[in-house]
Design an enzyme around this catalytic site. Structure first.
Site, PDB file in Angstrom:
ATOM      1  N   TYR A 143      15.032  -5.212 -30.266  1.00 20.46           N
ATOM      2  CA  TYR A 143      15.907  -6.390 -30.293  1.00 20.46           C
ATOM      3  C   TYR A 143      16.087  -6.879 -28.865  1.00 20.46           C
ATOM      4  O   TYR A 143      16.847  -6.304 -28.083  1.00 20.46           O
ATOM      5  CB  TYR A 143      17.233  -5.953 -30.893  1.00 20.46           C
ATOM      6  CG  TYR A 143      18.229  -7.029 -31.251  1.00 20.46           C
ATOM      7  CD1 TYR A 143      17.997  -8.369 -31.029  1.00 20.46           C
ATOM      8  CD2 TYR A 143      19.430  -6.675 -31.855  1.00 20.46           C
ATOM      9  CE1 TYR A 143      18.931  -9.321 -31.383  1.00 20.46           C
ATOM     10  CE2 TYR A 143      20.371  -7.622 -32.214  1.00 20.46           C
ATOM     11  CZ  TYR A 143      20.114  -8.945 -31.969  1.00 20.46           C
ATOM     12  OH  TYR A 143      21.056  -9.879 -32.317  1.00 20.46           O
ATOM     13  N   LYS A 171      11.856  -8.492 -31.999  1.00 20.97           N
ATOM     14  CA  LYS A 171      12.631  -9.727 -32.135  1.00 20.97           C
ATOM     15  C   LYS A 171      12.706 -10.359 -30.762  1.00 20.97           C
ATOM     16  O   LYS A 171      13.402  -9.849 -29.878  1.00 20.97           O
ATOM     17  CB  LYS A 171      14.031  -9.392 -32.665  1.00 20.97           C
ATOM     18  CG  LYS A 171      14.990 -10.563 -32.781  1.00 20.97           C
ATOM     19  CD  LYS A 171      16.337 -10.070 -33.306  1.00 20.97           C
ATOM     20  CE  LYS A 171      17.359 -11.174 -33.486  1.00 20.97           C
ATOM     21  NZ  LYS A 171      17.727 -11.849 -32.221  1.00 20.97           N
TER      22      LYS A 171
END
EC number: 4.3.3.7
Lengths: 309, 309
Positions: A143, A171
């Site tokens: 992330y 991500k």
């Protein structure tokens, strides 16, 4: 967006639309009914996955037991839709405790941001991901969210982390708006991380650009509250109708403008959920206060104008 | 550094040297013996106050019970030296829980940084301080540390917060190295916040510059592990011997250079404490890893060269 081979133990879940619901609070307590309502709404719309306790889900503000409970509720209500659970925390041992709870809840994967208080080095972050991937069998989404973590990943660090077992997806914070530059950026990351790791765009305003530039997934703030337009964009991109994805994103420009004008997506999406009766007023964790009445009026106007209600 | 009137319910404790001890960990557990040893060492040296659970004390990484225990230990060992306790957290309700524990421990004040995950607005931060000052009778130190919180205070926000009841001091991140600019900066803050709030400098390398520019206090990283040179600087400045304060700070330049070279003060001070046997090896909370052997060798060399052992 191209169909790609997944890592053998993954399921393709790390592609398409991952919808990030809010975790609404009421009087500083998780409003479980509101959260369940949001998840049910998502399930009815049909995203490819749900990510509970992302930044949109205020994971960083919730205690361990609150997070465990939200993870369980999400999986219980998801009706088979894969649920990813955010496990980030400032301290590695606390991350591992959240991983335990995500596993116990039946999560299909975990989302791990390198939260910082003291600035972290690349080595610190690599070791964090190494520790977590050694600890769990769950697939891990890296992330990268520098606006909240204040940690900046290099493509080289993506590549080193992607070699760890269990890394399923990255991500990324966004792509350039220029299509050629966007495609080059995604291709560069893919060349570095390999075909076994999917690339998911975030930053809703550039999601269509990211999907059209060969991102595999959209990790979506708006998809957690307004799944229909997010699915319109995602399915168009998946079916090769890039112009349709772009057109829907362009139609939503007033919404993206609100994100830019009102300090980011979170407070705007919270105001939308509150406006639509999906969350109680002031549903964000203090000290993060909700927007003022003039901003809420502007948001309601855009929601109505775009037919998002 | 000028003697100034304090707010009626304060004690002058928010002046002089406030020493920030590490909270050493051993195997991811607070090493209470090491912490007690650090506090005893401080008490023997005679600082004006001790701030437990500052950034140097890793407050952001510790759980509620750990923080309560460390606060109690600090006050128990402080032998009457005022102890301030860091109460920052991402969520307002968690801050208030830490305030409860600081009160129960017998803290003389609390240190509050506006930690962020989602970016905070000035209004968010003002309301955080308003909530806390309404909640407790303890004096509050406003902790401005943008390198860790990523929140930037304006002088105007200092002024608004200073009007709240119980605000005792502002810990500013540093001053310009130029003496005239430093004095102007401190004077500007003082004009904005009023005489009832002390101004404390942090950023050890500019502490002498800050004290010589009329700061009332030094919130000191190095003072928590090496109190003697920190007291040399502080007492010189307090006694009007600004040149002596500057000379001692200049003598410590190799130490400040290590802070700059090795990513900040925390990892260097941890390595010093470990080198001196005051903390176990790798005493910082993961994912914050200790420095490597070459850096540790350089640090040991400076400690020996400067006679800090």
């Amino acid at each position: 967006m191209t169909t790609r081979g997944q890592r053998p133990d993954a399921t393709g879940a790390f592609t398409g639309l991952s919808a990030f619901p809010l975790t609404p609070l009421r009087d500083d307590t998780v409003d479980e009914a509101a959260f369940v309502g949001l998840v049910e709404r998502l399930v009815a719309a049909g995203p490819d996955s749900i990510t509970a306790l992302g930044s949109t889900g205020s994971y960083a503000y919730l205690g361990r037991e609150e997070r465990a409970r939200v993870a369980r509720l999400a999986v219980e209500q998801a009706d088979g839709v894969p649920v990813f659970v955010g496990v980030g925390d400032l301290r590695t041992s606390h991350v591992l405790a959240h991983v335990d709870n995500a596993e116990a809840a039946g999560a299909a994967g975990i989302l791990l941001a390198p939260m910082t208080y003291q600035p972290l080095t690349d080595s610190d972050v690599f070791e964090l991901f190494r520790t977590v991937t050694e600890y769990t069998e769950l697939p891990v989404i890296v992330y990268d969210n520098p606006g909240t973590t204040h940690f900046t990943f290099t493509t080289d660090l993506y590549a080193r982390i992607a070699e760890l077992p269990g890394i399923a997806s990255i991500k990324i914070p966004g792509v350039p708006t220029d299509p050629v530059a966007a495609r080059a950026r995604v291709a560069g990351i893919r060349a570095a991380v390999g075909e076994h790791v999917t690339i998911g765009v975030s930053g809703d305003a550039v999601a269509a650009a990211g999907l059209n530039a060969d991102c595999d997934a959209w990790y979506s703030v708006i998809g957690g509250t307004l799944p229909s337009p997010a699915l319109t964009i995602t399915r168009a991109a998946q079916e090769g109708r890039g112009a349709d994805a772009t057109a829907e994103s362009d139609r939503l420009a007033p919404l993206w403008d609100l994100f830019a004008a009102f300090g980011g997506s979170l407070r705007v999406v919270a105001a939308i959920a509150e406006h639509l009766g999906l969350a109680p007023r002031e549903c964000l964790p203090l000290p993060v206060r909700g927007l003022g009445d003039p901003q809420r009026a502007a948001i309601a106007g855009v929601v109505d104008e775009l037919g998002l209600a």
